[in-house]
Design an enzyme around this catalytic site. Structure first.
Site, PDB file in Angstrom:
ATOM      1  N   ASN A  57      31.842  39.661  36.005  1.00 15.76           N
ATOM      2  CA  ASN A  57      32.970  38.886  35.481  1.00 15.76           C
ATOM      3  C   ASN A  57      32.558  37.424  35.284  1.00 15.76           C
ATOM      4  O   ASN A  57      31.783  36.862  36.070  1.00 15.76           O
ATOM      5  CB  ASN A  57      34.224  39.014  36.364  1.00 15.76           C
ATOM      6  CG  ASN A  57      34.022  38.607  37.807  1.00 15.76           C
ATOM      7  OD1 ASN A  57      32.930  38.712  38.349  1.00 15.76           O
ATOM      8  ND2 ASN A  57      35.076  38.143  38.447  1.00 15.76           N
ATOM      9  N   GLU A  70      33.563  44.767  33.536  1.00 14.35           N
ATOM     10  CA  GLU A  70      33.463  46.014  32.765  1.00 14.35           C
ATOM     11  C   GLU A  70      33.225  45.718  31.292  1.00 14.35           C
ATOM     12  O   GLU A  70      32.404  46.358  30.627  1.00 14.35           O
ATOM     13  CB  GLU A  70      34.749  46.832  32.915  1.00 14.35           C
ATOM     14  CG  GLU A  70      35.003  47.341  34.316  1.00 14.35           C
ATOM     15  CD  GLU A  70      35.820  46.374  35.172  1.00 14.35           C
ATOM     16  OE1 GLU A  70      35.713  45.147  34.964  1.00 14.35           O
ATOM     17  OE2 GLU A  70      36.550  46.850  36.050  1.00 14.35           O
ATOM     18  N   CYS A 104      40.654  46.711  30.485  1.00 16.20           N
ATOM     19  CA  CYS A 104      39.309  47.300  30.437  1.00 16.20           C
ATOM     20  C   CYS A 104      39.370  48.806  30.210  1.00 16.20           C
ATOM     21  O   CYS A 104      38.523  49.371  29.522  1.00 16.20           O
ATOM     22  CB  CYS A 104      38.537  46.975  31.713  1.00 16.20           C
ATOM     23  SG  CYS A 104      38.046  45.235  31.757  1.00 16.20           S
TER      24      CYS A 104
HETATM   25  N1  THU Z   1      38.215  41.456  37.141  1.00 13.15           N
HETATM   26  C1  THU Z   1      37.206  42.240  36.680  1.00 13.15           C
HETATM   27  O1  THU Z   1      36.091  41.770  36.432  1.00 13.15           O
HETATM   28  N2  THU Z   1      37.464  43.551  36.496  1.00 13.15           N
HETATM   29  C2  THU Z   1      38.657  44.159  36.759  1.00 13.15           C
HETATM   30  O2  THU Z   1      38.836  45.334  36.466  1.00 13.15           O
HETATM   31  C3  THU Z   1      39.721  43.410  37.431  1.00 13.15           C
HETATM   32  C4  THU Z   1      39.553  41.933  37.414  1.00 13.15           C
HETATM   33  C5  THU Z   1      37.947  40.027  37.347  1.00 13.15           C
HETATM   34  C6  THU Z   1      38.642  39.106  36.401  1.00 13.15           C
HETATM   35  C7  THU Z   1      38.711  37.846  37.228  1.00 13.15           C
HETATM   36  O3  THU Z   1      37.483  37.143  37.098  1.00 13.15           O
HETATM   37  C8  THU Z   1      38.825  38.327  38.651  1.00 13.15           C
HETATM   38  O4  THU Z   1      38.385  39.663  38.639  1.00 13.15           O
HETATM   39  C9  THU Z   1      40.232  38.260  39.235  1.00 13.15           C
HETATM   40  O5  THU Z   1      41.148  38.877  38.407  1.00 13.15           O
END
Ligand code: THU
Length: 148
Positions: A57, A70, A104
């Site tokens: 992320n 993702e 996602c």
């Molecule tokens: N996040 C992801 O990378 N994948 C997910 O499926 C849920 C949320 C990240 C986005 C943000 O950087 C942090 O988690 C908090 O929401």
């Protein structure tokens, strides 16, 4: 009050887990998370058209511009010409392991020729694991076949 110890469960860091497994690649990808705002560090690895791509992320001071792990992994794959999603693993520090967000799920569906055959596995560094098929996570999703 102390809680009883967790029962052992095989996981990405567990002895015997293949170091090049999709789960292990998601654990590795989590180290590249850029999450200074939420502190919620996420790594992902997709197996797509036989190849594996990793992503983490990436947050932004303008919060809404954040991209989930993702989608970072999937877009890296698509940008390399890979289009047939086979499986995805996601690593967070959450317990129980955290599943992909709704946005996602929809983006993954775009590249899943058979959503019932795509395994989605969520892990954490403690070795806990949950898994689903993509069809279970997004039943009756918007496939695009509805478009004119
Ligand atoms: N996040 C992801 O990378 N994948 C997910 O499926 C849920 C949320 C990240 C986005 C943000 O950087 C942090 O988690 C908090 O929401």
């Amino acid at each position: 009050m102390t809680r009883p110890p967790e029962p052992p469960s095989p996981g990405p860091g567990a002895p015997g887990a293949a170091p090049d497994s999709l789960e292990a690649r998601a654990v590795a990808a989590q180290r590249r998370s850029y999450a200074p705002y939420s502190k919620f560090r996420v790594g992902a690895a997709v197996r797509i058209s036989v190849e594996v791509f990793e992503g983490a992320n990436i947050e932004n001071a303008s919060y809404g511009l954040t991209v989930c792990a993702e989608r970072t992994a999937l877009f890296a794959a698509v940008n390399s010409g890979a289009h047939r999603l086979e499986a995805i693993a996601v690593c967070t520090d959450a317990s129980p392991p955290s599943s992909p967000c709704g946005a996602c799920r929809q983006v993954l569906l775009e590249f899943a020729p058979d959503p019932a055959a795509v395994t989605v596995t969520a892990v954490n560094p403690r070795g806990e694991r949950r898994s689903w098929t993509l069809a279970e996570l997004i039943p009756d999703g918007f496939s695009g076949r509805e478009l004119p």
